[in-house]
Write a protein that holds these residues in place. Structure first.
Motif, PDB file in Angstrom:
ATOM      1  N   ALA A   7       0.836  -1.204   0.000  1.00  0.00           N
ATOM      2  CA  ALA A   7       0.000   0.000   0.000  1.00  0.00           C
ATOM      3  C   ALA A   7       0.873   1.258   0.000  1.00  0.00           C
ATOM      4  N   ILE A   8       1.952   1.229   0.749  1.00  0.00           N
ATOM      5  CA  ILE A   8       2.861   2.379   0.798  1.00  0.00           C
ATOM      6  C   ILE A   8       3.505   2.612  -0.571  1.00  0.00           C
ATOM      7  N   GLN A 166     -13.373  -9.280  -4.588  1.00  0.00           N
ATOM      8  CA  GLN A 166     -13.048  -9.119  -6.003  1.00  0.00           C
ATOM      9  C   GLN A 166     -14.198  -8.468  -6.760  1.00  0.00           C
ATOM     10  N   ARG A 167     -15.418  -8.807  -6.371  1.00  0.00           N
ATOM     11  CA  ARG A 167     -16.572  -8.186  -7.030  1.00  0.00           C
ATOM     12  C   ARG A 167     -16.619  -6.682  -6.745  1.00  0.00           C
ATOM     13  N   VAL A 168     -16.208  -6.300  -5.541  1.00  0.00           N
ATOM     14  CA  VAL A 168     -16.129  -4.870  -5.216  1.00  0.00           C
ATOM     15  C   VAL A 168     -15.056  -4.202  -6.086  1.00  0.00           C
ATOM     16  N   ALA A 169     -13.907  -4.868  -6.225  1.00  0.00           N
ATOM     17  CA  ALA A 169     -12.832  -4.317  -7.054  1.00  0.00           C
ATOM     18  C   ALA A 169     -13.295  -4.139  -8.502  1.00  0.00           C
ATOM     19  N   GLY A 221      -8.378  -4.954  -5.326  1.00  0.00           N
ATOM     20  CA  GLY A 221      -8.080  -6.150  -6.120  1.00  0.00           C
ATOM     21  C   GLY A 221      -6.954  -6.981  -5.526  1.00  0.00           C
ATOM     22  N   PRO A 222      -5.802  -6.359  -5.194  1.00  0.00           N
ATOM     23  CA  PRO A 222      -4.727  -7.126  -4.563  1.00  0.00           C
ATOM     24  C   PRO A 222      -5.131  -7.760  -3.229  1.00  0.00           C
ATOM     25  N   MET A 223      -5.991  -7.073  -2.447  1.00  0.00           N
ATOM     26  CA  MET A 223      -6.453  -7.668  -1.192  1.00  0.00           C
ATOM     27  C   MET A 223      -7.289  -8.918  -1.464  1.00  0.00           C
TER      28      MET A 223
END
Length: 285
Positions: A7-8, A166-169, A221-223
């Motif tokens: 994230a950084i 993933q659907r949120v992304a 997406g990465p999460m």
């Protein structure tokens, strides 16, 4: 740790590159755009998922900060616990381990391995199938099929949080466009006013598209991928457990039965034969 580090890097790279080209951070500070995008995404997330899945997501994301759920030590403890159970059953007969599998929390064998004992689902899996082994009512092929059915269901359940995120992304870029369109509507309403005001509103509208895409591909997406990987790691842990129990039911010695489990482990986690043997000796002493 990877979650924070990644994230950084994403934040510094994007904002640093923007500022290097003469951009001003205040130009992309548009809290109303954030409210539109994140609020709409959260609402859609709640609409499309059960409360059980929602709670799993909110519990699972903080878990990403702690790294992999199952480390090498967990596998070693699992193999040692099964070795002790199989050895006791071999010496005292299958009825000898009945108190251990009926009351795992009170079992001296389970208490030697707190990392396994605190995992309710793993303990339940061991107890249920060793109970079937003690009853002698199932052959190895039936037991294998039953395990496959349960593990398939379990894998679907632990993978649902990753799919929900993933659907949120996938939806975030569209919500960014929604915010941008609303920004353009707001801009059109200001036509005829000062050029500086119109320019600021156009910039705010474009920030909506930017934020939707950045949040989708840089963070959410990465999460989702990280949650999916944790689900796969859990599936591999149960595959190791399954291999050991089936090998024991097929009549292999405790040492060979846990070797079946060792072979199912990923190469990055798999202990050597000597390392496992030393660990088993250490738990005996």
């Amino acid at each position: 740790m990877n979650l924070i580090l990644g994230a950084i890097i994403v934040t510094v790279s994007v904002l640093g590159g923007f500022m290097a080209h003469g951009g001003k951070l205040l130009a992309i500070w548009q809290p109303f755009e954030v409210v539109i995008i994140c609020g709409a995404a959260l609402g859609a997330f709640i609409i499309s998922n059960s409360m059980k899945t929602i709670m799993k997501v909110f519990k699972g994301i903080p878990g990403l900060l702690g790294g992999p759920k199952y480390k090498k030590t967990h596998y070693l403890d699992l193999l040692a616990l099964l070795y002790d159970l199989f050895t006791k059953a071999r010496k005292e007969g299958l009825m000898g381990i009945e108190p251990d599998i009926e009351e795992p929390q009170e079992s001296a064998i389970f208490q030697k391995y707190p990392s396994i004992l605190k995992d309710h689902h793993v303990v339940e899996f061991i107890s249920d199938y060793m109970r079937l082994v003690v009853s002698g009512s199932m052959n190895p092929f039936e037991l294998d099929n039953l395990m496959d059915i349960e593990l398939e269901t379990h894998h679907h359940e632990v993978g649902e949080p990753a799919h929900a995120v993933q659907r949120v992304a996938d939806a975030l870029p569209a919500f960014g466009i929604v915010a941008a369109v609303l920004g353009i509507v707001n801009t059109m309403d200001s036509l005829g006013g000062p050029i500086e005001e119109i320019g600021g509103k156009v910039a705010a509208a474009l920030v909506g598209t930017f934020l939707g895409i950045l949040l989708a591909y840089g963070f959410v997406g990465p999460m989702s991928t990280a949650l999916e990987r944790r689900a796969e790691d859990e599936a591999k842990f149960y595959a190791c457990l399954k291999a050991c129990i089936l090998a024991n039911v097929q009549g292999y010695s405790p040492q060979v039965a846990v070797e079946f489990g060792r072979k199912t482990m990923a190469s990055t986690l798999r202990p050597s034969f000597q390392e496992l043997e030393q660990h088993l000796r250490g738990t005996k002493e």
